[in-house]
Design a protein around this motif. Structure first.
Motif, PDB file in Angstrom:
ATOM      1  N   ALA A 190       7.152   1.712   5.353  1.00 42.39           N
ATOM      2  CA  ALA A 190       7.957   2.072   4.183  1.00 42.39           C
ATOM      3  C   ALA A 190       8.107   3.580   4.045  1.00 42.39           C
ATOM      4  CB  ALA A 190       7.339   1.489   2.919  1.00 42.39           C
ATOM      5  N   GLY A 191       7.848   4.304   5.148  1.00 43.31           N
ATOM      6  CA  GLY A 191       7.991   5.758   5.153  1.00 43.31           C
ATOM      7  C   GLY A 191       6.689   6.428   5.510  1.00 43.31           C
ATOM      8  N   ASP A 192       6.721   7.259   6.571  1.00 41.13           N
ATOM      9  CA  ASP A 192       5.507   7.981   6.976  1.00 41.13           C
ATOM     10  C   ASP A 192       5.840   9.459   7.128  1.00 41.13           C
ATOM     11  OD1 ASP A 192       7.066   7.462   9.263  1.00 41.13           O
ATOM     12  OD2 ASP A 192       5.327   7.601  10.594  1.00 41.13           O
ATOM     13  N   GLY A 193       5.518  10.233   6.108  1.00 39.42           N
ATOM     14  CA  GLY A 193       5.770  11.669   6.139  1.00 39.42           C
ATOM     15  C   GLY A 193       7.229  11.966   6.401  1.00 39.42           C
ATOM     16  N   SER A 194       7.469  12.898   7.333  1.00 37.85           N
ATOM     17  CA  SER A 194       8.848  13.213   7.706  1.00 37.85           C
ATOM     18  C   SER A 194       9.262  12.437   8.949  1.00 37.85           C
ATOM     19  CB  SER A 194       8.989  14.718   7.966  1.00 37.85           C
ATOM     20  OG  SER A 194       8.087  15.140   8.974  1.00 37.85           O
ATOM     21  N   GLY A 195       8.528  11.363   9.245  1.00 36.74           N
ATOM     22  CA  GLY A 195       8.805  10.547  10.419  1.00 36.74           C
ATOM     23  C   GLY A 195       9.944   9.579  10.203  1.00 36.74           C
ATOM     24  N   GLU A 196       9.637   8.281  10.069  1.00 32.48           N
ATOM     25  CA  GLU A 196      10.689   7.267   9.970  1.00 32.48           C
ATOM     26  C   GLU A 196      10.624   6.517   8.644  1.00 32.48           C
ATOM     27  OE1 GLU A 196      12.633   5.045  12.813  1.00 32.48           O
ATOM     28  OE2 GLU A 196      11.335   5.649  14.479  1.00 32.48           O
ATOM     29  N   HIS A 197      11.739   5.890   8.327  1.00 34.84           N
ATOM     30  CA  HIS A 197      11.866   5.033   7.153  1.00 34.84           C
ATOM     31  C   HIS A 197      12.833   3.920   7.564  1.00 34.84           C
ATOM     32  CE1 HIS A 197      11.875   3.609   3.188  1.00 34.84           C
ATOM     33  NE2 HIS A 197      12.184   4.698   2.503  1.00 34.84           N
ATOM     34  N   PRO A 198      12.373   2.984   8.419  1.00 31.90           N
ATOM     35  CA  PRO A 198      13.306   2.042   9.041  1.00 31.90           C
ATOM     36  C   PRO A 198      14.046   1.131   8.077  1.00 31.90           C
ATOM     37  CG  PRO A 198      11.019   1.472   9.540  1.00 31.90           C
ATOM     38  CD  PRO A 198      10.999   2.835   8.937  1.00 31.90           C
ATOM     39  N   SER A 199      13.389   0.672   7.018  1.00 31.69           N
ATOM     40  CA  SER A 199      14.100  -0.223   6.104  1.00 31.69           C
ATOM     41  C   SER A 199      15.214   0.508   5.376  1.00 31.69           C
ATOM     42  CB  SER A 199      13.140  -0.878   5.103  1.00 31.69           C
ATOM     43  OG  SER A 199      12.628   0.069   4.184  1.00 31.69           O
ATOM     44  N   GLN A 200      15.031   1.802   5.099  1.00 32.42           N
ATOM     45  CA  GLN A 200      16.104   2.583   4.472  1.00 32.42           C
ATOM     46  C   GLN A 200      17.289   2.711   5.410  1.00 32.42           C
ATOM     47  OE1 GLN A 200      16.194   4.109   1.225  1.00 32.42           O
ATOM     48  NE2 GLN A 200      18.358   4.323   1.789  1.00 32.42           N
ATOM     49  N   SER A 201      17.028   2.979   6.689  1.00 29.32           N
ATOM     50  CA  SER A 201      18.145   3.107   7.626  1.00 29.32           C
ATOM     51  C   SER A 201      18.870   1.778   7.790  1.00 29.32           C
ATOM     52  CB  SER A 201      17.655   3.623   8.986  1.00 29.32           C
ATOM     53  OG  SER A 201      16.809   2.697   9.623  1.00 29.32           O
ATOM     54  N   THR A 218       2.930  11.691   9.028  1.00 24.74           N
ATOM     55  CA  THR A 218       3.732  11.124  10.103  1.00 24.74           C
ATOM     56  C   THR A 218       2.828  10.421  11.114  1.00 24.74           C
ATOM     57  OG1 THR A 218       5.362  12.881   9.845  1.00 24.74           O
ATOM     58  CG2 THR A 218       5.393  11.671  11.925  1.00 24.74           C
ATOM     59  N   GLY A 219       3.194   9.208  11.493  1.00 24.48           N
ATOM     60  CA  GLY A 219       2.417   8.425  12.452  1.00 24.48           C
ATOM     61  C   GLY A 219       1.317   7.595  11.839  1.00 24.48           C
ATOM     62  N   SER A 220       1.085   7.763  10.542  1.00 24.54           N
ATOM     63  CA  SER A 220      -0.033   7.070   9.907  1.00 24.54           C
ATOM     64  C   SER A 220       0.188   5.562   9.827  1.00 24.54           C
ATOM     65  CB  SER A 220      -0.268   7.632   8.508  1.00 24.54           C
ATOM     66  OG  SER A 220       0.933   7.556   7.747  1.00 24.54           O
ATOM     67  N   VAL A 221       1.426   5.129   9.601  1.00 25.24           N
ATOM     68  CA  VAL A 221       1.674   3.690   9.477  1.00 25.24           C
ATOM     69  C   VAL A 221       1.429   2.993  10.812  1.00 25.24           C
ATOM     70  CG1 VAL A 221       3.349   1.932   8.827  1.00 25.24           C
ATOM     71  CG2 VAL A 221       3.280   4.087   7.579  1.00 25.24           C
ATOM     72  N   ALA A 222       1.702   3.672  11.914  1.00 27.76           N
ATOM     73  CA  ALA A 222       1.390   3.102  13.228  1.00 27.76           C
ATOM     74  C   ALA A 222      -0.118   2.904  13.385  1.00 27.76           C
ATOM     75  CB  ALA A 222       1.935   3.995  14.337  1.00 27.76           C
ATOM     76  N   LEU A 272       0.850  -1.192   0.000  1.00 25.77           N
ATOM     77  CA  LEU A 272       0.000   0.000   0.000  1.00 25.77           C
ATOM     78  C   LEU A 272       0.883   1.239   0.000  1.00 25.77           C
ATOM     79  CD1 LEU A 272      -2.563  -1.100   2.749  1.00 25.77           C
ATOM     80  CD2 LEU A 272      -2.636  -1.561   0.299  1.00 25.77           C
ATOM     81  N   PHE A 273       0.999   1.878  -1.141  1.00 23.53           N
ATOM     82  CA  PHE A 273       1.828   3.072  -1.283  1.00 23.53           C
ATOM     83  C   PHE A 273       0.936   4.252  -1.643  1.00 23.53           C
ATOM     84  CE2 PHE A 273       5.107   0.082  -0.949  1.00 23.53           C
ATOM     85  CZ  PHE A 273       6.301   0.754  -0.696  1.00 23.53           C
ATOM     86  N   PHE A 274       0.656   5.077  -0.635  1.00 22.22           N
ATOM     87  CA  PHE A 274      -0.203   6.240  -0.816  1.00 22.22           C
ATOM     88  C   PHE A 274       0.614   7.493  -1.132  1.00 22.22           C
ATOM     89  CE2 PHE A 274      -2.366   3.324   2.088  1.00 22.22           C
ATOM     90  CZ  PHE A 274      -3.509   3.079   1.354  1.00 22.22           C
ATOM     91  N   GLU A 275       1.885   7.300  -1.405  1.00 24.11           N
ATOM     92  CA  GLU A 275       2.803   8.379  -1.758  1.00 24.11           C
ATOM     93  C   GLU A 275       3.693   7.863  -2.876  1.00 24.11           C
ATOM     94  OE1 GLU A 275       5.112  11.478   1.039  1.00 24.11           O
ATOM     95  OE2 GLU A 275       5.925   9.454   1.137  1.00 24.11           O
ATOM     96  N   PRO A 276       4.077   8.700  -3.845  1.00 24.56           N
ATOM     97  CA  PRO A 276       4.881   8.218  -4.959  1.00 24.56           C
ATOM     98  C   PRO A 276       6.162   7.538  -4.504  1.00 24.56           C
ATOM     99  CG  PRO A 276       4.058  10.423  -5.440  1.00 24.56           C
ATOM    100  CD  PRO A 276       3.706  10.143  -4.000  1.00 24.56           C
ATOM    101  N   SER A 277       6.488   6.443  -5.163  1.00 25.41           N
ATOM    102  CA  SER A 277       7.705   5.693  -4.846  1.00 25.41           C
ATOM    103  C   SER A 277       8.052   4.802  -6.025  1.00 25.41           C
ATOM    104  CB  SER A 277       7.489   4.827  -3.599  1.00 25.41           C
ATOM    105  OG  SER A 277       8.593   3.972  -3.383  1.00 25.41           O
ATOM    106  N   THR A 278       9.329   4.697  -6.287  1.00 24.50           N
ATOM    107  CA  THR A 278       9.796   3.749  -7.300  1.00 24.50           C
ATOM    108  C   THR A 278      10.682   2.703  -6.637  1.00 24.50           C
ATOM    109  OG1 THR A 278       9.738   5.439  -9.022  1.00 24.50           O
ATOM    110  CG2 THR A 278      11.024   3.459  -9.480  1.00 24.50           C
TER     111      THR A 278
END
Length: 348
Positions: free
Chosen positions: A141-152, A124-128, A63-69
């Motif tokens: 997979a990224g929530d606003g300006s919050g976290e992106h754990p798999s990237q880190s 931010t916080g929406s994935v939680a 579920l990607f509600f924001e653009p991503s490749t």
């Protein structure tokens, strides 16, 4: 974007079988090391040299509600590489949220079709909130300006490999972080997870309007590491073992921000590297980078720099995300037993 209430309740438990992965705070040094080692063991699968089918019959809801490749294709490819299937939706237009459905209802419905969910959302916080209603593990997979754990995680995996090739370690490393430090969620997650390492020296540079929020200085110092705000890119990268660049997150800028942010030229180019960087400096970038003129990003003229690792970094994303799915779905101990030679010819 959403009228859903913020997530409630205790922090998520440590990441493991059957658990969500919402932020890097769910990992400690031991579990991080185990996840990175598992990812390394999956390298032949990522290269197409071996086949693994431990997730045969499993279904991923993407579920990607924001653009991503990169992130979307990497997650979906990772699930396919382990033998699973994927159903996906992209953007609000093609979701029932366009009809007013809540995050809670969407999460509960789609998780009923899936064995895991991977979710990107602009708030931010929406994935939680997705995780609160889901009946299966949710991966942020990224929530606003919050976290992106798999990237880190893939960033740490890349740093570990690149520094080891130079006889170095993340412990004791000097790491320059450049660019949009205010809205760059990859930076926020990276600073948090590197708190698990010792004697890391951060040197950060960003335009005043995009400076690192004060809470992240506090976070780094609370972990026992050091952090200095620099006045120029040259100051930040000299010396630096790793140079981590980020693009300006223009999609997150408010009208007020846009009036304050007047950027031109390159954030980092070959001339700056030749002037200030050491010959073994590793260059990283979470991508995408804006390669257009005056984009204030990592210039394409650095692509011949010996330490450029940005494409190895993206390749490593596939390995990390396979490891995340293996842990979340409880098959990590079966991965190595399931490997077998690929029946096709790969040229990578």
């Amino acid at each position: 974007m959403s009228t859903d209430t913020p997530p409630t309740g205790p922090p998520p438990p440590p990441f493991g079988p059957g658990q969500h992965l919402l932020g890097v705070g769910q990992l400690d040094r031991g579990s991080l090391g185990g996840l990175l080692d598992l990812a390394e063991s999956l390298r032949p699968v990522g290269r197409g040299e071996q086949v693994c089918r431990v997730l045969t019959g499993a279904n991923l809801g993407s579920l990607f509600f924001e653009p991503s490749t990169r992130t979307r294709l990497s997650f979906e490819s990772a699930f396919h590489r382990l033998g699973g299937s994927v159903v996906s939706t992209t953007g609000f237009t093609f979701s029932s949220m366009a009809k007013g459905e809540s995050i809670h209802d969407t999460a509960r419905v789609v998780s009923g079709y899936s064995d895991a969910l991977v979710v990107r959302h602009p708030d931010t916080g929406s994935v939680a909130r997705f995780a609160e209603a889901s009946v299966v593990p949710v991966i942020n997979a990224g929530d606003g300006s919050g976290e992106h754990p798999s990237q880190s995680l893939l960033d740490v995996f890349t740093m570990r490999a690149e520094l080891a090739a130079r006889g170095k370690s993340i412990d004791g490393a000097t790491i320059a972080v450049l660019g949009d430090l205010r809205y760059g969620r990859t930076v926020h997650s990276l600073l948090a997870i590197l708190g698990l390492f010792d004697e890391v020296d951060f040197r950060v540079f960003g335009p005043p309007a995009l400076a690192l929020p004060v809470e992240f200085f506090d976070l780094v110092r609370a972990s026992g590491n050091s952090i200095v705000e620099c006045d120029s890119v040259q100051e930040a990268i000299a010396p630096a073992d790793v140079i981590y660049c980020t693009r300006v997150q223009k999609e997150r800028l408010s009208e007020e921000d846009e009036q304050e942010v007047h950027l031109e030229g390159d954030l980092l180019n070959r001339a700056i590297l030749d002037e200030a960087a050491g010959p073994e400096s590793v260059i990283m970038h979470p991508l995408p980078r804006d390669s257009r003129h005056d984009s204030f990003d990592l210039s394409p003229d650095v692509d011949e720099w010996p330490g450029l690792a940005i494409f190895r970094q993206t390749d490593n994303g596939l390995l990390i995300r396979m490891a995340i799915f293996s842990v979340a779905l409880g098959v990590a101990d079966r991965v190595l037993e399931d490997l077998r030679p690929a029946p096709w010819l790969t040229t990578r």
